[in-house]
Scaffold this motif. Structure first.
Motif, PDB file in Angstrom:
ATOM      1  N   LEU A 361       0.819  -1.329  -0.188  1.00  0.00           N
ATOM      2  CA  LEU A 361       0.029   0.155   0.169  1.00  0.00           C
ATOM      3  C   LEU A 361       0.958   1.295  -0.045  1.00  0.00           C
ATOM      4  CD1 LEU A 361      -2.672  -1.037   2.549  1.00  0.00           C
ATOM      5  CD2 LEU A 361      -2.898  -0.806   0.265  1.00  0.00           C
ATOM      6  N   GLU A 368      -5.670   2.422  -3.631  1.00  0.00           N
ATOM      7  CA  GLU A 368      -7.072   2.409  -3.201  1.00  0.00           C
ATOM      8  C   GLU A 368      -7.810   3.390  -4.314  1.00  0.00           C
ATOM      9  OE1 GLU A 368      -7.699   3.874   0.315  1.00  0.00           O
ATOM     10  OE2 GLU A 368      -6.813   2.110   1.342  1.00  0.00           O
ATOM     11  N   GLU A 370     -11.455   4.421  -6.028  1.00  0.00           N
ATOM     12  CA  GLU A 370     -13.113   4.699  -5.778  1.00  0.00           C
ATOM     13  C   GLU A 370     -13.831   4.115  -7.140  1.00  0.00           C
ATOM     14  OE1 GLU A 370     -15.998   4.952  -3.277  1.00  0.00           O
ATOM     15  OE2 GLU A 370     -13.907   5.622  -2.978  1.00  0.00           O
ATOM     16  N   ARG A 376     -14.842   1.603  -2.597  1.00  0.00           N
ATOM     17  CA  ARG A 376     -13.284   1.658  -2.493  1.00  0.00           C
ATOM     18  C   ARG A 376     -12.969   0.391  -2.583  1.00  0.00           C
ATOM     19  NH1 ARG A 376      -9.712   5.514  -1.755  1.00  0.00           N
ATOM     20  NH2 ARG A 376     -11.226   7.130  -1.498  1.00  0.00           N
ATOM     21  N   HIS A 378      -9.022  -1.848  -3.160  1.00  0.00           N
ATOM     22  CA  HIS A 378      -7.776  -2.206  -3.316  1.00  0.00           C
ATOM     23  C   HIS A 378      -7.614  -2.896  -4.665  1.00  0.00           C
ATOM     24  CE1 HIS A 378      -6.473  -2.019   1.391  1.00  0.00           C
ATOM     25  NE2 HIS A 378      -7.089  -0.813   0.783  1.00  0.00           N
ATOM     26  N   TYR A 627      -7.695  -7.802  -6.347  1.00  0.00           N
ATOM     27  CA  TYR A 627      -8.262  -6.909  -5.868  1.00  0.00           C
ATOM     28  C   TYR A 627      -9.086  -7.224  -4.539  1.00  0.00           C
ATOM     29  CZ  TYR A 627     -12.124  -9.810  -7.817  1.00  0.00           C
ATOM     30  OH  TYR A 627     -13.098 -10.850  -8.106  1.00  0.00           O
ATOM     31  N   TYR A 629     -12.528  -5.316  -1.582  1.00  0.00           N
ATOM     32  CA  TYR A 629     -13.510  -4.410  -1.260  1.00  0.00           C
ATOM     33  C   TYR A 629     -14.468  -5.001  -0.280  1.00  0.00           C
ATOM     34  CZ  TYR A 629     -16.342  -6.636  -4.783  1.00  0.00           C
ATOM     35  OH  TYR A 629     -17.270  -7.635  -5.364  1.00  0.00           O
TER      36      TYR A 629
END
Length: 820
Positions: A361, A368, A370, A376, A378, A627, A629
């Motif tokens: 990160l 991150e 949107e 949101r 990753h 991914y 979320y």
């Protein structure tokens, strides 16, 4: 920077599923305006992964089967630079949107097609080329790795989308290089068959040579050869395999129960650093240490710490001491200690953990974003980037396109006169990299016409397994010089080289670059137009806790979740079967970064630093899963040693004469209903289907099922890399070699300077209509061109003799090309 590297590039993305959209993602992440073209009945791949790889794109719905939709698509192509599609051959022609049609409307257009198999291959071109179909036919699921072979596990399914990852990286850099050459070469039509890209990606698993000395074989390879030679069963248990693993190349258990993967072999000093970190200083001081470039008959001991593997007499003793030491601390402490000591190693993680990892990160390897549908998320970060591109980390989800705005803009100006030059003709490259990933950048550039000089140290720090055997593929077509860059005179040689080249490639962390005085400021002062392609293990858009840690393909597999998925869990992590899985891909991604930098330099005259990393490539081969979320479905993709598919409609089955892969992920029961021998099974509940299908498939041979399962579904015999190699093999002595027709090609070089024949995969993944592809010549013996290059730099004969005598320069590492 006030503009992004590709801010002047417009792309029409007709891609579906992974390969085409991944090319679009790479270009969008570098600042291109990418327009995703959707059908009116919705996208075919309605999945969170598709939302991720649509970030930064604009979405436009067009009915390409209608006259109006086709006309709009042609008008958009007149105002675009690039078109991407990954349909089966013939689909765009039937829609009236072929490369010829679109390039007639815009002769400067770069048209990229990514079919599953080559359009020129009549036996394969019409197959429904699902990812696993390509993998199965090529051999990705058969004889997968030494562990699986010694355990007798065959076939072995993997959900990693290697063909799409390799194909997308080839496609992206091919587009960028074609744009770079457009002013003199004109537009181009490029085909990248995903199966061809997969074979190039697995090139080190197809490399064969005459009489490879045993010293270059791992303990597992020797054990496999012994069992096959003596007709012994391949039935080892997983727990037994540890006895055949090198102590500096394996997983250990820490006090917190987590596995810790060490890859500290083959590089001078790495084994010693590893033992010192573990507190085994006395053991470290006793390691045999002599040149790995001696023939075995001249070795003073049975092994040297400068080469892999550790000798039999010390292997178990060292492993036992390391096992005990690792149990004294938790994995996160060991990770920090190993990183600080520059000893390559990492804790084992699941992909879900990697998506939340502090370094991932902080560095931007995971971003991150949107998203309009998922909130949101990753997501995997950039595959390639330029260091001073301040907009690289600013990500947005998919946005609606303004059709009126797009159609109101001027049409693109045409390219130059169509030519047959290499896209990179005249580009001069200095290659300071070693092992696989870094050198792959340079060898890939050679096929497009670049002139590449590889510079290595006078005293080699890497063993001949990695320099010579891996170099047979990754150092082809280059000239080779040996210079000691740690000396003042060696730095002067480097300075002169940097003044005359366009590009320098380095596989090093920021800290290593600083020690070699290869900082961006110094390079800009020497040559303002110089582009440095920097490649490392853990690099991302920003710095993070592990940015200066060392690492290799396997450590990235361990940290990003590949080994956990393949092995099935924390107690049984396994390296993904194929050698160089991420390494080779990382080299192709480095070419993507360079392509963006070349276009930026073409516009601004400015050089700079282009980057890629193993960790970013590790994300790419897991794009379908990379991914997370709130509310995400569980990470329950197939994993473990005995997995052979993903549900009954995407699965390996036995036919009467061997294994097949059956793929009907979209048609499902409809695919069964069309085949008389399977039609009654279409009435069964899905939960009861797999054993019934298995029984039915066993009733007929593989080619029967291949001939009867058609349309959007397919069934293909499981190939193996060995079978693919043998069927594709041609001999250099046969004369002109055509590498552009068949999907697969392997060339036997019978007069190789090594003195042994060697089989290599030629560069046939990228097939342009106009741009020229060059088959590189053989890798030179290291140091072969030291005198000629130094002379070209202005050094006199007497100066060169003195430099060689003083160890500033060298002309050879060993008497033989490959030490025996």
């Amino acid at each position: 920077m006030t503009t992004r590297p590709l801010s002047n590039v417009r792309v029409l993305d007709f891609g579906q599923y992974l390969a085409g959209p991944l090319v679009g993602l790479m270009l969008a992440d570098l600042g291109a305006e990418v327009i995703r073209i959707d059908p009116p009945d919705g996208i075919a791949f309605d999945d969170p992964a598709f939302d991720m790889i649509s970030r930064g794109k604009q979405c436009l719905t067009l009915d390409l089967k209608s006259k109006e939709g086709r006309a709009t698509a042609i008008e958009l192509a007149r105002r675009a630079d690039v078109v991407i599609e990954n349909f089966r051959p013939g689909v765009m022609q039937r829609l009236g949107l072929s490369a010829d049609v679109l390039r007639a409307a815009n002769d400067g257009l770069i048209y990229l097609s990514l079919p599953g198999f080559a359009s020129t291959d009549p036996a394969l071109r019409d197959l429904a080329a699902w990812e696993a179909v390509i993998a199965a036919y090529t051999g990705q699921f058969t004889d997968m790795g030494l562990n699986r072979r010694l355990m007798g596990i065959n076939p072995s399914f993997s959900p990693l989308t290697l063909a799409s990852a390799y194909g997308a990286s080839f496609g992206a850099h091919a587009v960028l290089f074609a744009l770079y050459a457009r002013d003199r070469n004109g537009g181009d039509t490029i085909e990248v068959p995903l199966a061809s890209a997969l074979l190039e990606g697995l090139v080190y698993n197809c490399l064969e040579m005459e009489n490879l000395p045993d010293r270059y074989k791992s303990p597992r390879e020797l054990e496999l050869e012994r069992r096959l030679r003596d007709n012994m069963p391949l039935n080892l248990q997983f727990s037994e395999l540890s006895e055949f693993l090198d102590p500096f190349y394996r997983t250990y258990t820490c006090s917190d129960g987590r596995g810790f993967y060490v890859v500290s072999n083959s590089i001078s000093g790495h084994p010693k650093r590893t033992l010192e970190v573990l507190g085994l200083t006395e053991l470290a001081e006793g390691l045999p240490d002599f040149s790995a470039y001696l023939d075995v008959t001249d070795w003073p001991s049975e092994w040297t710490q400068r080469a892999y593997p550790v000798g039999p007499s010390d292997r178990h003793r060292i492993s036992a001491a390391m096992k005990q030491a690792f149990l004294t601390k938790p994995s996160h402490e060991w990770e920090a200690l190993f990183g600080a000591a520059r000893a390559p190693a990492t804790a084992q993680r699941f992909s879900e953990e990697w998506l939340a990892d502090p370094h991932a990160l902080a560095s931007g390897l995971i971003l991150e974003v949107e998203d309009a549908r998922r909130g949101r998320m990753h997501q995997m970060g950039n595959v390639a980037w330029l260091v001073d591109d301040t907009g690289a980390a600013d990500k947005r989800g998919l946005m609606p396109a303004d059709l009126q705005r797009l159609l109101s803009e001027p049409v693109r100006k045409g390219g130059g006169k169509e030519g047959r030059d290499g896209w990179l003709d005249g580009l001069k490259v200095l290659d300071l990299t070693n092992v696989i990933a870094g050198p792959t950048i340079g060898s890939t550039l050679v096929r497009y016409g670049a002139q590449v000089t590889t510079l290595q140290p006078v005293d080699p720090s890497v063993d001949p397994l990695n320099t010579v055997i891996c170099g047979l593929q990754a150092q082809r077509g280059k000239e080779s010089i040996l210079v000691n860059l740690r000396s003042e005179a060696g730095q002067e040689v480097l300075h002169r080289l940097l003044e005359e080249v366009d590009v320098v490639t380095v596989n090093a962390t920021d800290a290593q670059c600083a020690r070699l005085n290869l900082t961006a400021d110094r390079l800009a002062a020497i040559n303002p137009r110089l582009i440095m392609v920097q490649f490392d293990a853990w690099g991302g858009l920003r710095r993070g806790p592990k940015s200066d840690h060392l690492g290799y393909d396997d450590t990235v597999q361990a940290a990003t979740g590949v080994m956990m998925r393949f092995g099935g869990g924390m107690q049984t992590p396994e390296e993904h079967a194929h050698f160089g899985t991420i390494d080779v891909l990382g080299g192709f991604c480095g070419c993507v970064a360079l392509g963006a930098a070349l276009l930026r330099r073409q516009d601004t005259g400015k050089g700079g630093v282009a980057r890629a990393s193993l960790a970013a490539a590790g994300n790419l081969i897991q794009a379908q899963f990379m991914y997370d979320y709130a509310g995400r479905a569980p990470f329950d993709e197939p994993s473990g040693r005995h997995v052979i598919g993903w549900g009954p409609f995407y699965h390996c089955y036995e036919a009467s004469d061997g294994w097949i892969f059956f793929a009907a992920p979209t048609e499902r029961f409809g695919a069964l209903a069309r085949v008389p021998e399977l039609a009654d099974l279409a009435q069964l509940p899905e939960t009861e289907l797999k054993p019934k299908l298995a029984e039915r498939f066993r009733s007929r041979p593989a080619m029967f099922w291949r001939g009867h399962i058609k349309g959007k579904s397919s069934a293909v015999p499981l190939g193996s890399l060995k079978k693919t190699h043998d069927a594709a093999l041609v001999r250099e002595s046969d004369g002109d070699i055509d590498i552009s027709q068949a999907t697969y090609r392997v060339v036997r070089h019978e007069t190789h300077p090594m003195g042994r024949w060697v089989d290599l995969v030629p560069p046939n993944a990228v097939r342009p209509r106009n741009g020229k592809i060059t088959i590189p010549g053989p890798m030179p013996k290291y140091g072969d061109h030291t005198r000629s290059v130094l002379g070209r730099l202005g050094y006199s004969g007497s100066e060169i003799d003195a430099m060689i005598a003083e160890g500033v320069a060298g002309t050879s590492w060993s008497e033989k090309y490959l030490p025996d």
